[in-house]
Each structure stands twice: as structure tokens, then as C-alpha cells.
Design an enzyme around this catalytic site. Structure first.
Site, PDB file in Angstrom:
ATOM      1  N   CYS A 196       1.637   7.534   0.549  1.00 19.88           N
ATOM      2  CA  CYS A 196       0.567   8.208  -0.194  1.00 19.88           C
ATOM      3  C   CYS A 196       1.158   9.379  -0.959  1.00 19.88           C
ATOM      4  O   CYS A 196       1.760  10.280  -0.365  1.00 19.88           O
ATOM      5  CB  CYS A 196      -0.523   8.692   0.762  1.00 19.88           C
ATOM      6  SG  CYS A 196      -1.842   9.634  -0.063  1.00 19.88           S
TER       7      CYS A 196
ATOM      8  N   ASP B   3       8.267   2.496 -12.266  1.00 19.11           N
ATOM      9  CA  ASP B   3       8.191   1.379 -11.326  1.00 19.11           C
ATOM     10  C   ASP B   3       8.083   0.095 -12.130  1.00 19.11           C
ATOM     11  O   ASP B   3       7.200  -0.028 -12.986  1.00 19.11           O
ATOM     12  CB  ASP B   3       6.973   1.536 -10.410  1.00 19.11           C
ATOM     13  CG  ASP B   3       6.864   0.398  -9.410  1.00 19.11           C
ATOM     14  OD1 ASP B   3       7.727   0.318  -8.522  1.00 19.11           O
ATOM     15  OD2 ASP B   3       5.922  -0.409  -9.540  1.00 19.11           O
TER      16      ASP B   3
ATOM     17  N   ASP C 108       0.962   0.577  -8.354  1.00 19.66           N
ATOM     18  CA  ASP C 108       2.141   0.806  -9.193  1.00 19.66           C
ATOM     19  C   ASP C 108       2.252   2.270  -9.615  1.00 19.66           C
ATOM     20  O   ASP C 108       3.351   2.837  -9.625  1.00 19.66           O
ATOM     21  CB  ASP C 108       2.080  -0.095 -10.417  1.00 19.66           C
ATOM     22  CG  ASP C 108       2.111  -1.565 -10.052  1.00 19.66           C
ATOM     23  OD1 ASP C 108       2.701  -1.894  -9.008  1.00 19.66           O
ATOM     24  OD2 ASP C 108       1.543  -2.383 -10.801  1.00 19.66           O
TER      25      ASP C 108
ATOM     26  N   CYS D 279      -6.286  10.977   3.816  1.00 22.71           N
ATOM     27  CA  CYS D 279      -6.939  11.879   2.858  1.00 22.71           C
ATOM     28  C   CYS D 279      -8.034  11.201   2.046  1.00 22.71           C
ATOM     29  O   CYS D 279      -8.764  11.868   1.308  1.00 22.71           O
ATOM     30  CB  CYS D 279      -5.917  12.503   1.916  1.00 22.71           C
ATOM     31  SG  CYS D 279      -5.046  11.298   0.872  1.00 22.71           S
TER      32      CYS D 279
ATOM     33  N   CYS E  39      -5.984   5.714   1.087  1.00 17.12           N
ATOM     34  CA  CYS E  39      -5.254   6.358   2.185  1.00 17.12           C
ATOM     35  C   CYS E  39      -6.222   6.655   3.328  1.00 17.12           C
ATOM     36  O   CYS E  39      -7.303   7.225   3.117  1.00 17.12           O
ATOM     37  CB  CYS E  39      -4.585   7.635   1.683  1.00 17.12           C
ATOM     38  SG  CYS E  39      -3.691   8.547   2.971  1.00 17.12           S
TER      39      CYS E  39
ATOM     40  N   GLU F  56      14.048   2.420  -9.344  1.00 15.68           N
ATOM     41  CA  GLU F  56      14.338   1.879  -8.017  1.00 15.68           C
ATOM     42  C   GLU F  56      15.555   0.979  -8.085  1.00 15.68           C
ATOM     43  O   GLU F  56      15.707   0.202  -9.028  1.00 15.68           O
ATOM     44  CB  GLU F  56      13.129   1.097  -7.501  1.00 15.68           C
ATOM     45  CG  GLU F  56      13.204   0.748  -6.030  1.00 15.68           C
ATOM     46  CD  GLU F  56      11.922   0.141  -5.508  1.00 15.68           C
ATOM     47  OE1 GLU F  56      11.842  -0.115  -4.290  1.00 15.68           O
ATOM     48  OE2 GLU F  56      11.000  -0.097  -6.314  1.00 15.68           O
TER      49      GLU F  56
ATOM     50  N   CYS G  82      -0.870  12.940   0.189  1.00 18.98           N
ATOM     51  CA  CYS G  82      -0.678  13.627   1.469  1.00 18.98           C
ATOM     52  C   CYS G  82       0.610  13.239   2.181  1.00 18.98           C
ATOM     53  O   CYS G  82       0.996  13.880   3.156  1.00 18.98           O
ATOM     54  CB  CYS G  82      -1.871  13.374   2.388  1.00 18.98           C
ATOM     55  SG  CYS G  82      -2.038  11.645   2.923  1.00 18.98           S
TER      56      CYS G  82
END
Length: 393
Positions: free
Chosen positions: A321, A184, A350, A343, A340, A268, A324
Site C-alpha cells: 500500500c 510500471d 499499476d 487504511c 487496503c 523494475e 500506509c
């Protein structure tokens, strides 16, 4: 594998004059051929390379353009081939319509094929020249290398470069490995890997910002068209060249390391030209040079048998996330860590994005999709554009 080796060289006054004349003639021929093809296109006629080559022969016989015969004909023919390639890319919708070359803004360069130069005992001599060029051999060429083309250029800082295209037998695929990594890109940290490692952004432009501003202020005070203005403009170009060289060197080292250590690299697919329209982030994004990073990574991966997967730009890597699979509703840029709701896992923004890129990229590989499957399979749904469903808490 053909590979280009680029070197600095220091021409004599006679060589400088000859190369400068060649640059001017190349620009003149390119613009005249482009104008001729544009006019023919307006008349609904097609002009190809052979016809522009015949035009060049006729131009040399005129009194007005007789100076074209004073330089080597090889770079003039090569510029016509480059124009033909530009039109081929335009008709294939891979590029925009070719533009005219500018004396002040366009890159000063000329390409010679084997008939336009002599390379013996490590010495390179061009046509129309009697002495070999004083090249700074900063790294050795492959053994028994025979250049197929050589390209000469001069940058805005006044530095001279020569690029030799040779066969390099050392470029062979690396041994396969099971390592895969998601990457990333960012501004605070240039790269964040799915392993948790972060690469600091050197911000080379910010380091030399004071020096650059001083040089630009001096340039603004000079009279337009004066010799002092030309000298001041060259000082500004030298600062920019220093920044670009250091940035490029850093990116080369990073991409080489990533390619050597990993079999699969997931990144990306960012639209950098659109992102730099943001006035608040344009300078920082340009300094990071994400587009150059991707370009270096892709061609090195092709050299050494690695795979680069570019995820769709709409993939919610930051909001998803990685533990999960819950999709957060929003994630402003100033949020660097988040927890999150499903969870309770606390994520570094990042690192979480890099992990999601890796997981989605491996899934794309299993599905058989490519880097941009939405282009190759227009009738189907892209594996990378499938947004994960939001799970109930």
C-alpha cells in the site's frame, strides 16, 4: 559522444554481389577462427587475435581458401576482433561461449574501418567498388562528420542498411531537473507512471496478426528448397519487419520523452527471458518488448545525464500500500483494483506499483545503492531486497 546513424541504401547488382561475397567470407573466417580457438582450448592452449590474424594470412595462400583474397581484408580482420571481444566477455562471465555463424539464421553484416572506405562530399564508396552507394539520407549527419567505422547489413526482408559511427557534438547532458517518476510496465497499458498517466499498449503484432498468419500459411505450402519458398519466406519477414519497425519507433518516442522530462526514472528489474516461458503470456510480452524499452531508456539516460534505477524483481510493488505501507498477502494478476485493509485506500494496481517503485528508488538513491547493489556488495544486504514490514491494522 560517438553515435551511430543508420540509413537504408539501394545497391546495384555489382555492389550486391560484392557485399554478399563479403558476408560469406566474414562468416567463413569467423567460424574457422572459432573452430581453431576451440581446438586449442581443448589442448589447454590460448589463442589470441594476433594468432588468428596470422592464420588468416596463411588461409589466403591456400588454393582452397584463395577466394578470401577477392574481398576487402578489412571486414575479415574486424570479424576476428569481434571474436576476440566475444571470448573476452566469455572469460569475464558476461556472456556465453561464442557460437558458430549460420548461413540461414545469423545476421548478415560486415564492418569496415577507415582504411576500407572513402567518405567524401556525402558519398560513401567501399573498397573493391568503383561507384558510391545510393544511400537514402533520411536525416542529416552532424556537421563535418567523419565516420570512424561503417557497418553494412541485410535483414531477412532483403532490406540493406548502413550504419555510420561518428562523433556527435549535439549529445550533451540536459539541464538538471527535480522531476522523478516511477514506471510500471504492463500488457493492458504499456507504461503506467507514478503520476497516474497510462500509456496504451499499441499491440502492433496483434494488429498485423491476420496478415502474418496468411503469409505463414502460404509459406507452409511451398516446396522446401524452392524459389517460391524463398519468396514466401521473404514475405513473412517483411510482415515481421513492419511490426518491429513500428514497435521500435513507438518505444524511441516514449523513452526520449521520459528522459527529457525526468531526472530520475525508477523501473523494475524484470527477467523477461524467464517470463516469456509462460505460454499464455509469451506472445503479449514479446509484443510489448520490455527488454528493448529498458535498453533504450538506459543508454539515453547515460547520454543526457539522467539516472535510471532498476528495483529488484522481488520488490512487492503491487502488494504494498503506497499510503500506509501495509503489505497485502496475495495479489493475483486478474485483480486490477484493491482496497487496503488497514487504511481503506482504494488503489489502481499499476499506479500503486509505480508509486511504490518511485518511493523505493528514491530511498535506494539516498542509501547510496546502485542499480544492482547485490552484485557490487556481496557481503551486505541489498537496499532493494529489504521487504517492508507488515504493519498491524
Amino acid at each position: 559522444m560517438k553515435r551511430a546513424f543508420k540509413y537504408r541504401f539501394h545497391p546495384t547488382e555489382a555492389q550486391t554481389a560484392e557485399l554478399s561475397r563479403t558476408f560469406g567470407c566474414v562468416r567463413k573466417v569467423y567460424n574457422m577462427a572459432l573452430a581453431a580457438r576451440t581446438e586449442a582450448w581443448a589442448r589447454q592452449e590460448r589463442v589470441n587475435y594476433n594468432q588468428t590474424s596470422a592464420m588468416l594470412t596463411a588461409w589466403k595462400k591456400t588454393e582452397e581458401l584463395a577466394f578470401l583474397s577477392h574481398v576487402s581484408s578489412v571486414p575479415l580482420q574486424q570479424c576476428l576482433r569481434h571474436l576476440q571481444a566475444a571470448f573476452t566477455n566469455f572469460f569475464a562471465k558476461r556472456a556465453k561461449y561464442p557460437r558458430f555463424k549460420s548461413r540461414k539464421k545469423s545476421r548478415r553484416s560486415a564492418e569496415y574501418t577507415t582504411s576500407g572506405f572513402r567518405f567524401r562530399d556525402g558519398k560513401l564508396t567501399l573498397a573493391k567498388m568503383t561507384e558510391p552507394l545510393d544511400i537514402v539520407w533520411s536525416r542529416p549527419l552532424p556537421v563535418d562528420a567523419k565516420p570512424s567505422t561503417v557497418t553494412f547489413s541485410q535483414d531477412a526482408a532483403g532490406r540493406w542498411f548502413v550504419s555510420l559511427l561518428v562523433e556527435d557534438p549535439s549529445v550533451v547532458p540536459l539541464s538538471a531537473t527535480s522531476q522523478a517518476v516511477g514506471v510500471d510496465v504492463g500488457l493492458d497499458h504499456l507504461l503506467t507512471q507514478s503520476t497516474g498517466e497510462k500509456i496504451t499498449n499499441p499491440r502492433y503484432e496483434r494488429r498485423d496478426r491476420v496478415r502474418l498468419a496468411r503469409a505463414q500459411r502460404e509459406l507452409s505450402r511451398k516446396a522446401k528448397g524452392s524459389n517460391n519458398q524463398a519468396k514466401a519466406r521473404r514475405k513473412v519477414a517483411k510482415v515481421h519487419a513492419r511490426i518491429a519497425d513500428r514497435r521500435r519507433d513507438h518505444l524511441h518516442k516514449l523513452t526520449t520523452r521520459l528522459v527529457r522530462e525526468n531526472q530520475t526514472i525508477v523501473i523494475e528489474d524484470l527477467t523477461v527471458p524467464t517470463m516469456v516461458r509462460n505460454r499464455n503470456l509469451a506472445r503479449a510480452i514479446s509484443d510489448a518488448d520490455w527488454a528493448e524499452f529498458r535498453s533504450l531508456l538506459e543508454y539515453k539516460a547515460a547520454w543526457y545525464g539522467r539516472e535510471v534505477i532498476a528495483m529488484d524483481r522481488f520488490f512487492p510493488s503491487s502488494r504494498l500500500c503506497s499510503a500506509c505501507g501495509t503489505l497485502a498477502r496475495s495479489m493475483p494478476l486478474h485483480v486490477r483494483t484493491w482496497t487496503c485493509d488497514s487504511c481503506g485506500t482504494t488503489h489502481d494496481r499499476d499506479v500503486n506499483a509505480a508509486k511504490n517503485l518511485l518511493a523505493a528508488g528514491l530511498a535506494v538513491t539516498v542509501c547510496g545503492a546502485g542499480v544492482r547493489p547485490q552484485r557490487s556488495t556481496p557481503g551486505g544486504r541489498s537496499a532493494m531486497k529489504q521487504k517492508p514490514s507488515q504493519r498491524e491494522p
